[in-house]
Design a protein around this motif. Structure first.
Motif, short mmCIF file in Angstrom:
data_model
loop_
_atom_site.label_atom_id
_atom_site.label_comp_id
_atom_site.label_asym_id
_atom_site.label_seq_id
_atom_site.Cartn_x
_atom_site.Cartn_y
_atom_site.Cartn_z
N THR A 199 1.80 7.04 -1.05
CA THR A 199 1.58 8.14 -0.48
C THR A 199 1.83 9.60 -1.06
O THR A 199 1.10 10.34 -0.84
CB THR A 199 2.29 7.93 1.08
N ASN A 208 -1.48 -5.39 -3.08
CA ASN A 208 -1.17 -4.22 -4.00
C ASN A 208 -2.19 -4.18 -5.36
O ASN A 208 -1.58 -3.82 -6.26
CB ASN A 208 0.21 -3.82 -4.19
N HIS A 220 2.20 7.79 8.19
CA HIS A 220 3.28 7.36 7.98
C HIS A 220 3.81 6.48 9.01
O HIS A 220 3.76 6.76 10.47
CB HIS A 220 4.13 8.53 7.98
N ARG A 234 0.91 -2.11 -0.50
CA ARG A 234 0.76 -0.72 -0.73
C ARG A 234 1.21 0.09 0.31
O ARG A 234 1.92 1.08 0.28
CB ARG A 234 -0.58 -0.50 -1.33
N ASP A 235 0.77 -0.51 1.60
CA ASP A 235 1.11 -0.12 2.82
C ASP A 235 0.69 -0.91 3.87
O ASP A 235 0.22 -1.95 3.55
CB ASP A 235 0.64 1.34 3.35
N SER A 240 7.59 1.40 -1.24
CA SER A 240 6.11 1.19 -1.80
C SER A 240 5.29 2.22 -1.05
O SER A 240 4.40 3.08 -1.73
CB SER A 240 5.78 -0.23 -1.87
N GLU A 241 5.25 2.16 0.15
CA GLU A 241 4.39 3.12 0.94
C GLU A 241 4.79 4.48 0.66
O GLU A 241 3.76 5.26 0.46
CB GLU A 241 4.93 2.94 2.32
N ALA A 249 -2.92 7.59 4.75
CA ALA A 249 -2.27 6.68 5.46
C ALA A 249 -1.33 7.44 6.51
O ALA A 249 -0.36 8.07 6.17
CB ALA A 249 -1.56 5.60 4.56
N SER A 282 9.16 -2.55 1.40
CA SER A 282 7.91 -1.96 1.97
C SER A 282 7.80 -0.40 2.10
O SER A 282 6.67 0.36 1.73
CB SER A 282 7.15 -2.67 3.08
#
Length: 407
Positions: free
Chosen positions: A141, A349, A6, A179-180, A136-137, A4, A133
């Protein structure tokens, strides 16, 4: 995992609606109060590494670049009439200052993340959702990378369809533990593609940016921190709920009229929720404890204070999935209560490991809670003891004051 990009929030609106509403109320009632927030990882077995910390550090620094555009302010003005002209003028010039407001360290041996936010409440209240958030990201990652987006669109479409089919009204509440960003965007794609094939409906999202992108309503209520802070600042747990409800009503005049019930437990809430407030507020929100017991409690309380339960709505938002929401709706129907649902983590998520689809890629269970207001401890007494937060001595004092110590 598909790598993903950033990204810090791409807009100041990549935020839950209720944070803007609370910021307006704080500016009106407590503009100069200084607060401290702290990060809590409720599952310390899920540890962070140096790469995740660096990812998070970059994300925090990037918040400095996030500002409200004219387009953002125009959207809020047109969509959220309860946000005042004075507040929108404030937001138009608002700036994050993470280097001054946030401290964040990692114990690389234990994998424990320590994060604190400190500053004027009116200035730092918007950090919580963005930080959660980002955390979590960073984790998904750099730590748990054994997952992909495969099947996510089909999964959310099936979940949404099952809710619509049985008559559930529901919103997406998943920003804080997504999750992102891409995962939440996929969820919104799926939910907005639902056809009106049943009596239920998808009512919107707490995320204002995605509400605008997909042409749905931004939705929200109020957070625990509002009542936690007022009880601490005014020096009363016994009347903390009623003071918070009265001040909220004075700001929004009946808009955003869902009362949060579990800041100090439902027993203390109902003691403060008499006929006047129960009549003014359109309903209540359940966020901890047994939802079926709560349905009976709230029904009986409305009857006791002379309010017709069938005219009120209960919003459920505690760890829901579609099956649980459907069971709750059936019980609300039996008790003549309207209901709606805010579903978060299960929407944004819910992943399996890419290498073994029989094993879940578990979501983080994380929160950022208010610790102090003007150097006074702030605490929360959930209807689930494991969710009590704050200074242990202050938690005990509140329990004594409210007659909850042996409950």
């Amino acid at each position: 995992m598909e790598q993903a990009e950033h990204r810090t929030p791409q807009s100041i609106l990549d935020q839950d609606l209720y944070k803007f509403c609370m910021q307006q109320a704080v500016l009106e009632h407590y503009p100069d109060v200084v607060v401290e927030y702290g990060f809590i990882n409720r599952d310390p077995s899920m540890k962070f590494n140096a790469a995740a910390f660096e990812h998070l550090r970059r994300g925090i620094a990037g918040l400095e670049m996030i500002v409200a555009t004219d387009h953002d302010i125009d959207y809020l003005r047109q969509t959220c009439p309860y946000l005042s002209a004075a507040y929108l003028e404030f937001l138009a010039t608002y700036r994050f200052n993470p280097s001054a407001d946030i401290s964040c360290t990692l114990d690389e041996v234990s994998g424990t993340l320590d994060l604190r936010v400190h500053g004027k409440w009116s200035q730092v209240i918007l950090y919580e959702i963005s930080l959660l958030s980002l955390i979590s990201e960073a984790y998904f990652t750099e730590v748990d990378t054994d997952w992909s987006y495969d099947g996510q669109l089909e999964q959310i479409f099936a979940k949404g369809a099952s809710l619509v089919e049985v008559g559930c009204s529901f919103a997406e509440f998943g920003t804080r533990r997504r999750r992102d960003f891409n995962a939440q965007d996929i969820v919104m794609t799926g939910l907005t593609q639902l056809q009106k094939s049943g009596p239920g409906q998808f009512t919107g999202t707490s995320n204002v940016y995605l509400a605008r992108k997909y042409g749905v309503s931004p939705v929200g209520t109020v957070g625990h921190e509002w009542t936690m802070a007022i009880a601490a600042l005014e020096g009363t747990y016994e009347n903390g709920n009623s003071l918070a409800l009265q001040k909220w009503y004075s700001t929004f005049k009946g808009s955003l009229g869902i009362a949060l019930t579990d800041t100090f437990g439902t027993k203390a809430f109902f003691a403060n929720f008499g006929h006047d407030l129960a009549s003014k507020y359109v309903g209540v929100r359940h966020d901890s404890g047994d939802p079926f017991q709560f349905i009976e409690l709230v029904h009986d309380h409305y009857v006791r204070v002379g309010v017709d339960p069938s005219t009120k709505t209960v919003v459920f938002s505690d760890g829901l999935d579609p099956a649980k929401a459907i069971a709750i709706k059936e019980y609300c129907d039996k008790n003549s209560l309207r209901c709606s649902f805010g579903i978060g983590t299960n929407f944004t998520n819910d992943f399996k490991h890419a290498s073994d689809s029989t094993k879940p890629s578990k979501a983080l269970n994380i929160v950022i809670k208010l610790l102090k207001c003007d150097n006074k401890f702030c605490i929360k007494l959930s209807d689930v003891r494991s969710k009590h937060t704050g200074n242990a001595a202050e938690v005990r004092r509140a329990q004594i004051d409210l007659g909850l110590l042996n409950d």
